[in-house]
Design an enzyme around this catalytic site. Structure first.
Site, PDB file in Angstrom:
ATOM      1  N   GLU A 166       0.841  -1.201   0.000  1.00 22.30           N
ATOM      2  CA  GLU A 166       0.000   0.000   0.000  1.00 22.30           C
ATOM      3  C   GLU A 166       0.875   1.250   0.000  1.00 22.30           C
ATOM      4  O   GLU A 166       1.964   1.243   0.572  1.00 22.30           O
ATOM      5  CB  GLU A 166      -0.820   0.025   1.299  1.00 22.30           C
ATOM      6  CG  GLU A 166      -2.249  -0.427   1.168  1.00 22.30           C
ATOM      7  CD  GLU A 166      -3.170   0.660   0.644  1.00 22.30           C
ATOM      8  OE1 GLU A 166      -2.738   1.502  -0.161  1.00 22.30           O
ATOM      9  OE2 GLU A 166      -4.337   0.669   1.046  1.00 22.30           O
ATOM     10  N   ASP A 167       0.376   2.307  -0.579  1.00 18.92           N
ATOM     11  CA  ASP A 167       1.083   3.576  -0.507  1.00 18.92           C
ATOM     12  C   ASP A 167       1.013   4.158   0.908  1.00 18.92           C
ATOM     13  O   ASP A 167       2.016   4.553   1.474  1.00 18.92           O
ATOM     14  CB  ASP A 167       0.538   4.588  -1.537  1.00 18.92           C
ATOM     15  CG  ASP A 167      -0.981   4.694  -1.551  1.00 18.92           C
ATOM     16  OD1 ASP A 167      -1.657   3.960  -0.788  1.00 18.92           O
ATOM     17  OD2 ASP A 167      -1.509   5.508  -2.337  1.00 18.92           O
TER      18      ASP A 167
ATOM     19  N   ASP B  13      -4.073   5.557   6.144  1.00 20.55           N
ATOM     20  CA  ASP B  13      -4.545   6.839   6.656  1.00 20.55           C
ATOM     21  C   ASP B  13      -5.591   6.544   7.738  1.00 20.55           C
ATOM     22  O   ASP B  13      -5.245   6.231   8.870  1.00 20.55           O
ATOM     23  CB  ASP B  13      -5.097   7.622   5.459  1.00 20.55           C
ATOM     24  CG  ASP B  13      -5.556   9.014   5.801  1.00 20.55           C
ATOM     25  OD1 ASP B  13      -5.023   9.595   6.752  1.00 20.55           O
ATOM     26  OD2 ASP B  13      -6.455   9.543   5.101  1.00 20.55           O
TER      27      ASP B  13
ATOM     28  N   PHE C   4      -1.225  16.201   4.010  1.00 22.20           N
ATOM     29  CA  PHE C   4      -1.531  15.571   2.730  1.00 22.20           C
ATOM     30  C   PHE C   4      -0.255  15.518   1.907  1.00 22.20           C
ATOM     31  O   PHE C   4       0.385  16.531   1.669  1.00 22.20           O
ATOM     32  CB  PHE C   4      -2.638  16.313   1.984  1.00 22.20           C
ATOM     33  CG  PHE C   4      -3.162  15.484   0.845  1.00 22.20           C
ATOM     34  CD1 PHE C   4      -4.160  14.542   1.065  1.00 22.20           C
ATOM     35  CD2 PHE C   4      -2.629  15.611  -0.431  1.00 22.20           C
ATOM     36  CE1 PHE C   4      -4.623  13.738   0.029  1.00 22.20           C
ATOM     37  CE2 PHE C   4      -3.088  14.811  -1.477  1.00 22.20           C
ATOM     38  CZ  PHE C   4      -4.087  13.877  -1.246  1.00 22.20           C
TER      39      PHE C   4
ATOM     40  N   ARG D  96       2.210  11.557  -9.092  1.00 18.86           N
ATOM     41  CA  ARG D  96       2.577  10.182  -8.722  1.00 18.86           C
ATOM     42  C   ARG D  96       4.029   9.856  -9.055  1.00 18.86           C
ATOM     43  O   ARG D  96       4.644   9.015  -8.416  1.00 18.86           O
ATOM     44  CB  ARG D  96       1.691   9.172  -9.473  1.00 18.86           C
ATOM     45  CG  ARG D  96       0.247   9.165  -9.038  1.00 18.86           C
ATOM     46  CD  ARG D  96      -0.443   7.943  -9.627  1.00 18.86           C
ATOM     47  NE  ARG D  96      -1.888   8.035  -9.552  1.00 18.86           N
ATOM     48  CZ  ARG D  96      -2.623   7.716  -8.499  1.00 18.86           C
ATOM     49  NH1 ARG D  96      -2.042   7.300  -7.392  1.00 18.86           N
ATOM     50  NH2 ARG D  96      -3.941   7.819  -8.530  1.00 18.86           N
TER      51      ARG D  96
HETATM   52  P1  IMP Z   1      -7.664   4.973   4.335  1.00 22.53           P
HETATM   53  O1  IMP Z   1      -8.720   3.975   3.953  1.00 22.53           O
HETATM   54  O2  IMP Z   1      -8.214   6.218   4.947  1.00 22.53           O
HETATM   55  O3  IMP Z   1      -6.539   4.392   5.123  1.00 22.53           O
HETATM   56  O4  IMP Z   1      -7.148   5.537   2.957  1.00 22.53           O
HETATM   57  C1  IMP Z   1      -6.086   5.136   2.296  1.00 22.53           C
HETATM   58  C2  IMP Z   1      -6.074   5.753   0.904  1.00 22.53           C
HETATM   59  O5  IMP Z   1      -6.380   7.159   0.884  1.00 22.53           O
HETATM   60  C3  IMP Z   1      -4.680   5.630   0.382  1.00 22.53           C
HETATM   61  O6  IMP Z   1      -4.483   4.376  -0.243  1.00 22.53           O
HETATM   62  C4  IMP Z   1      -4.573   6.816  -0.547  1.00 22.53           C
HETATM   63  O7  IMP Z   1      -5.050   6.457  -1.826  1.00 22.53           O
HETATM   64  C5  IMP Z   1      -5.472   7.866   0.054  1.00 22.53           C
HETATM   65  N1  IMP Z   1      -4.700   8.830   0.857  1.00 22.53           N
HETATM   66  C6  IMP Z   1      -4.704   8.988   2.190  1.00 22.53           C
HETATM   67  N2  IMP Z   1      -3.871   9.967   2.597  1.00 22.53           N
HETATM   68  C7  IMP Z   1      -3.287  10.442   1.484  1.00 22.53           C
HETATM   69  C8  IMP Z   1      -2.305  11.475   1.238  1.00 22.53           C
HETATM   70  O8  IMP Z   1      -1.771  12.158   2.137  1.00 22.53           O
HETATM   71  N3  IMP Z   1      -1.970  11.675  -0.064  1.00 22.53           N
HETATM   72  C9  IMP Z   1      -2.498  10.966  -1.093  1.00 22.53           C
HETATM   73  N4  IMP Z   1      -3.413   9.985  -0.906  1.00 22.53           N
HETATM   74  C10 IMP Z   1      -3.808   9.730   0.367  1.00 22.53           C
HETATM   75 MG    MG Z   2      -4.339   3.889  -2.203  1.00 22.19          MG
END
Ligand code: IMP
Ligand code: MG
Length: 175
Positions: free
Chosen positions: A97-98, A101, A151, A164
């Site tokens: 995963e990137d 969050d 962010f 990206r």
């Molecule tokens: P989660 O379900 O809230 O953990 O969301 C994860 C997804 O939200 C990641 O896989 C990203 O695609 C996106 N995301 C969350 N924070 C960021 C950020 O700071 N920059 C870019 N994408 C983000």
């Molecule tokens: Mg993602």
């Protein structure tokens, strides 16, 4: 509005950490083949670099989920976009995963994958934003960096599909 990007984690720091994680995975999975399951699209750049630092048989698969809603309404709804049916039974899967969050995506993915009878499932994430977590118990076995509640873009992460391909991770500022 003007978008500017301030470097948070530089190219060399990322590269060093990716090598360390690759070495750790190589050690932990010695004698086994691993399947890196990249999350589209954000995890792709990280996966490409990490795969080449793992000195084992490495297979690559990809999955795309979308999370919709915002924090105030229908937050945390995750939907599978691709593939319709993943054949991962019996595989040692490492989700790549990137960023974790709020944790909805990673948590949904882990649950979904456990239902496919893999040999094992672990989570690897480049970035973690623990201050924003909503879902308890998301365990990141292999983590690149913990970052503050900012962010960020670059090294796979986007803002409106942009940035990206930056070689570093940077904070996005709107001015
Ligand atoms: P989660 O379900 O809230 O953990 O969301 C994860 C997804 O939200 C990641 O896989 C990203 O695609 C996106 N995301 C969350 N924070 C960021 C950020 O700071 N920059 C870019 N994408 C983000
Ligand atoms: Mg993602």
């Amino acid at each position: 509005m003007n978008e500017t990007i301030e470097v948070l984690i530089g190219e060399e720091e990322i590269s060093r950490r990716v090598k360390e994680i690759g070495a750790q995975i190589t050690k932990d999975y010695a004698g086994k083949a691993v399947t890196l399951l990249g999350t589209l699209k954000g995890g792709v750049i990280f996966l490409a670099d990490l795969a080449r630092e793992i000195k084992l048989d490495v297979f690559m698969e990809f999955i795309k989920v979308s999370s919709y809603g915002n924090e105030s309404e229908s937050a945390g709804k995750v939907k599978l976009e691709y593939p319709e049916k993943a054949d991962l039974a019996g595989k040692h899967i490492i989700i790549v995963e990137d960023i974790v969050d709020m944790g909805y995506t990673a948590s949904w993915l882990c649950n979904y994958l456990h239902g496919l009878n893999p040999a094992s499932v672990k989570l690897c994430a480049l970035l973690n934003k623990p201050e924003r977590r909503k879902v308890k118990g998301v365990e990141i076995e292999y983590l690149g960096f913990t970052i503050p509640d900012e962010f960020v873009v670059g090294y796979g992460l986007d803002y409106a599909q942009k940035y990206r391909c930056l070689p570093y991770v940077g904070k996005l500022r709107m001015e």
